[in-house]
Design a protein around this motif. Structure first.
Motif, PDB file in Angstrom:
ATOM      1  N   ALA A   1       0.859  -1.186   0.000  1.00 26.29           N
ATOM      2  CA  ALA A   1       0.000   0.000   0.000  1.00 26.29           C
ATOM      3  C   ALA A   1       0.899   1.242   0.000  1.00 26.29           C
ATOM      4  CB  ALA A   1      -0.908  -0.020   1.216  1.00 26.29           C
ATOM      5  N   PRO A   2       0.401   2.386  -0.470  1.00 22.40           N
ATOM      6  CA  PRO A   2       1.262   3.561  -0.669  1.00 22.40           C
ATOM      7  C   PRO A   2       1.513   4.381   0.597  1.00 22.40           C
ATOM      8  CG  PRO A   2      -0.934   4.052  -1.423  1.00 22.40           C
ATOM      9  CD  PRO A   2      -0.955   2.606  -1.011  1.00 22.40           C
ATOM     10  N   PHE A   3       1.867   3.689   1.677  1.00 22.45           N
ATOM     11  CA  PHE A   3       2.204   4.403   2.911  1.00 22.45           C
ATOM     12  C   PHE A   3       3.035   3.477   3.779  1.00 22.45           C
ATOM     13  CE2 PHE A   3      -2.152   2.725   3.072  1.00 22.45           C
ATOM     14  CZ  PHE A   3      -1.990   1.700   3.998  1.00 22.45           C
ATOM     15  N   ALA A   4       3.806   4.046   4.677  1.00 23.46           N
ATOM     16  CA  ALA A   4       4.605   3.265   5.628  1.00 23.46           C
ATOM     17  C   ALA A   4       5.032   4.190   6.758  1.00 23.46           C
ATOM     18  CB  ALA A   4       5.820   2.654   4.941  1.00 23.46           C
ATOM     19  N   TRP A   5       5.402   3.575   7.884  1.00 21.24           N
ATOM     20  CA  TRP A   5       5.858   4.320   9.054  1.00 21.24           C
ATOM     21  C   TRP A   5       7.191   3.737   9.530  1.00 21.24           C
ATOM     22  CZ3 TRP A   5       3.030   8.423  11.078  1.00 21.24           C
ATOM     23  CH2 TRP A   5       1.734   8.581  10.554  1.00 21.24           C
ATOM     24  N   ILE A   6       8.025   4.573  10.102  1.00 18.46           N
ATOM     25  CA  ILE A   6       9.303   4.146  10.673  1.00 18.46           C
ATOM     26  C   ILE A   6       9.310   4.505  12.155  1.00 18.46           C
ATOM     27  CG2 ILE A   6      11.811   4.444  10.628  1.00 18.46           C
ATOM     28  CD1 ILE A   6      11.587   5.223   7.705  1.00 18.46           C
ATOM     29  N   GLY A   7       9.766   3.565  12.979  1.00 15.69           N
ATOM     30  CA  GLY A   7       9.834   3.827  14.409  1.00 15.69           C
ATOM     31  C   GLY A   7      10.547   2.705  15.136  1.00 15.69           C
ATOM     32  N   ARG A   8      10.432   2.710  16.442  1.00 14.26           N
ATOM     33  CA  ARG A   8      11.012   1.654  17.266  1.00 14.26           C
ATOM     34  C   ARG A   8       9.881   0.921  17.984  1.00 14.26           C
ATOM     35  NH1 ARG A   8      16.486   2.492  17.268  1.00 14.26           N
ATOM     36  NH2 ARG A   8      17.124   4.612  16.663  1.00 14.26           N
ATOM     37  N   LYS A   9      10.146  -0.337  18.275  1.00 15.36           N
ATOM     38  CA  LYS A   9       9.089  -1.232  18.739  1.00 15.36           C
ATOM     39  C   LYS A   9       8.310  -0.668  19.917  1.00 15.36           C
ATOM     40  CE  LYS A   9       8.294  -5.989  20.220  1.00 15.36           C
ATOM     41  NZ  LYS A   9       8.910  -7.311  20.490  1.00 15.36           N
ATOM     42  N   ASP A  10       9.003  -0.179  20.919  1.00 17.18           N
ATOM     43  CA  ASP A  10       8.325   0.261  22.144  1.00 17.18           C
ATOM     44  C   ASP A  10       8.140   1.775  22.215  1.00 17.18           C
ATOM     45  OD1 ASP A  10       8.218  -2.401  23.057  1.00 17.18           O
ATOM     46  OD2 ASP A  10      10.281  -2.251  23.773  1.00 17.18           O
TER      47      ASP A  10
END
Length: 573
Positions: A86-95
């Protein structure tokens, strides 16, 4: 975190898909989907729930050692790993609750390269550089589409904007300036005349398959007739970029000064660079030329080392020893190499830089029915996959609905011009062709597969155990492989890269499921009665070339490989 969901631009969605799928395949993360809501990151729980409600499949992918995660959703999940994102994504850390939207594909470059297992900083930075180069080129090709091409065949050859779907440096060309791109990039609609050298006859090394003479461009021959008339000189074509490169070398300059070599400049028929960049089509001569380019394209310098040329010509010689019906059938034809030329020099690097391979092409009139498979299957940034147009034509030609029944009929005809003749060739004679998406061309009649073509014999592998004319080849020929190696290459290039990718693309049209086409393929293999077909059904895994890891580890002739699940295995009897 905001509930607003930024959309990636169309080009970046395709790049995200390409990089994510490649990383998953080569790190054995074959299914990053988050099936249970209990595993959803706390900060994304609401979003994951919304995605599932919309029929999407959330995924979560970790990149060690930085402990960064990429979250998004698939709209299609593929048996061979060609998932649609799908044309979206997020970047982060698990907690963490601080997840950021991915605004473009570029951050993935550092995430992927830094996660690969190696302490070599130089290799990591080199890979990052090639990945950035590739992304820049993809963006460049989409910002400046080429003018209307002269023919449908050229349009297909020059139509690849993204390149190999399982490669993170698929469009890298390290060494081309912006001006070079304008002049020589097929993606920008380039065409040009080749640079010709007149070479003293004693300096030119020529090998023709079955001792045939090399074709000569008649226009170039007319220009150089005074040099050629007494046989003192012969002609050597060269890519114009490569000619400039060679003319800057002191060894070549010395040959120019003593008139062993005469630079004649651009001559002859206009050449059209194809999807491989350095291979050009000369339609009036029914000829392809595989030229040398000392440019790093994807992750290789694309010149013609002696071993590569020998392999291509030995494979073509081997094919010439077969009965004619094995080489050229109504449904399938092999386009062999005719021979090669280079300068007789002790320095192998210079020999490779000057070498050219001559390849038979189809008549220009027939080319208008022919499409390069890679271009047919490349899903554009926006719009529909070209494959769908063919399926519509096939439906209209028979006044049939465009549905699963038609796709299955179409697929049976496709197997007739691809998998089945390629498998029969290996079963009978032990010749495995590198029939990947850029090396396969298909002629279509009203949308229906009519005839398959295989080209580029440099990647062919011949089983010592199966080939019946072994004494006709040198014992140390680089075209000869052990049975297991040749069969291994067949499984990847023909079944995974070619057949598997086409099945995935047909499924992405929404007209049919991948599983249905794999089942149909299994039944066709079963009906062939070939022991090798049974072997394909019985093995649980298939090999896949690891282009990303090979580029990272700077492996050329001995690439890295991974294994993937064999979609045929479930249909064994």
């Amino acid at each position: 975190m905001s509930s607003h969901l930024p959309q990636l631009a169309a080009v970046d969605r395709r790049l995200l898909e390409q990089y994510l799928n490649t990383y998953c395949r080569e790190t054995a993360c074959f299914d990053p989907r988050v099936i249970s809501s209990e595993a959803d990151p706390a900060a994304l729980r609401t979003q994951f729930t919304a995605w599932r409600a919309a029929g999407l499949m959330p995924y979560l992918l970790s990149f060690a050692p930085a402990d960064i995660q990429l979250a998004g959703a698939f709209s299609h999940f593929s048996a061979i790993g060609y998932h649609r994102v799908a044309p979206f994504a997020w970047i982060g850390r698990k907690d963490s609750r601080d997840w950021q939207p991915l605004n473009d594909a570029a951050p993935l470059i550092d995430m992927i390269a830094d996660a690969l297992p190696s302490g070599c900083h130089q290799r990591r930075e080199r890979l990052k550089g090639l990945m950035h180069n590739s992304v820049d080129k993809v963006r460049r090709f989409h910002r400046h589409p080429p003018p209307a091409p002269r023919s449908a065949f050229v349009a297909a050859e020059q139509g690849l904007r993204f390149g190999h779907i399982f490669h993170v440096t698929s469009k890298a060309s390290d060494g081309f300036s912006e001006q070079d791109m304008q002049r020589y990039a097929p993606e920008l609609g380039a065409s040009f005349r080749l640079h010709y050298f007149a070479v003293a006859a004693g300096l030119l090394e020529v090998r023709g398959v079955n001792r045939k003479a090399m074709p000569i461009d008649p226009e170039a021959a007319r220009f150089a007739r005074d040099l050629l008339i007494d046989g003192e000189y012969r002609l050597l074509p060269c890519h114009p970029w490569q000619a400039d490169y060679l003319l800057g070398l002191p060894e070549i300059d010395a040959l120019i000064k003593n008139r062993s070599l005469i630079a004649l400049g651009p001559l002859g028929e206009v050449a059209w660079p194809t999807s491989s960049v350095r291979t050009v089509w000369l339609p009036a001569q029914n000829l392809f030329l595989k030229l040398s380019l000392n440019i790093r394209i994807t992750n290789f310098v694309r010149n013609n080392p002696t071993e590569h040329v020998t392999r291509a010509l030995d494979a073509s010689l081997a094919l010439s020893l077969l009965p004619p019906q094995a080489r050229e059938q109504a449904a399938f034809q092999i386009l062999p190499e005719l021979g090669g030329q280079t300068l007789k020099l002790a320095d192998e690097a210079l020999r490779a830089a000057c070498a050219v391979v001559y390849r038979q092409a189809m008549p220009a009139a027939a080319a208008e029915q022919i499409q390069v498979l890679a271009a047919l299957l490349e899903e554009p940034a926006e719009g529909e996959i070209p494959l769908l147009k063919l399926l519509r034509q096939a439906a209209e030609s028979g006044s049939q609905p465009l549905d699963q029944i038609l796709v299955r009929q179409w697929w049976q005809r496709y197997l007739d011009v691809s998998l089945m003749p390629l498998l029969q060739l290996f079963a009978d004679y032990g010749i495995s062709l590198e029939a990947h998406l850029q090396n396969v061309m298909v002629a279509f009649d009203q949308g229906w597969p009519l005839r398959g073509y295989a080209r580029d014999m440099e990647g062919a592998s011949i089983s010592r155990q199966r080939f019946p004319f072994l004494e006709q080849l040198a014992a140390d020929s680089p075209a000869l492989y052990d049975e297991q190696q040749a069969w291994h290459r067949f499984q990847y290039y023909v079944l995974v890269n070619h057949i598997g990718h086409l099945i995935a693309c047909l499924a992405r049209t929404g007209l049919i499921l991948e599983n249905t086409l794999w089942q149909d393929t299994a039944q066709r293999l079963q009906a062939s009665g070939l022991p090798l077909a049974q072997q394909l059904l019985q093995q649980a895994t298939l090999p896949a070339k690891a282009n990303m890891l090979s580029s990272f580890q700077q492996q050329g002739e001995r690439p890295s490989w991974v294994t993937i699940a064999n979609p045929l295995h479930q249909f064994q009897r």
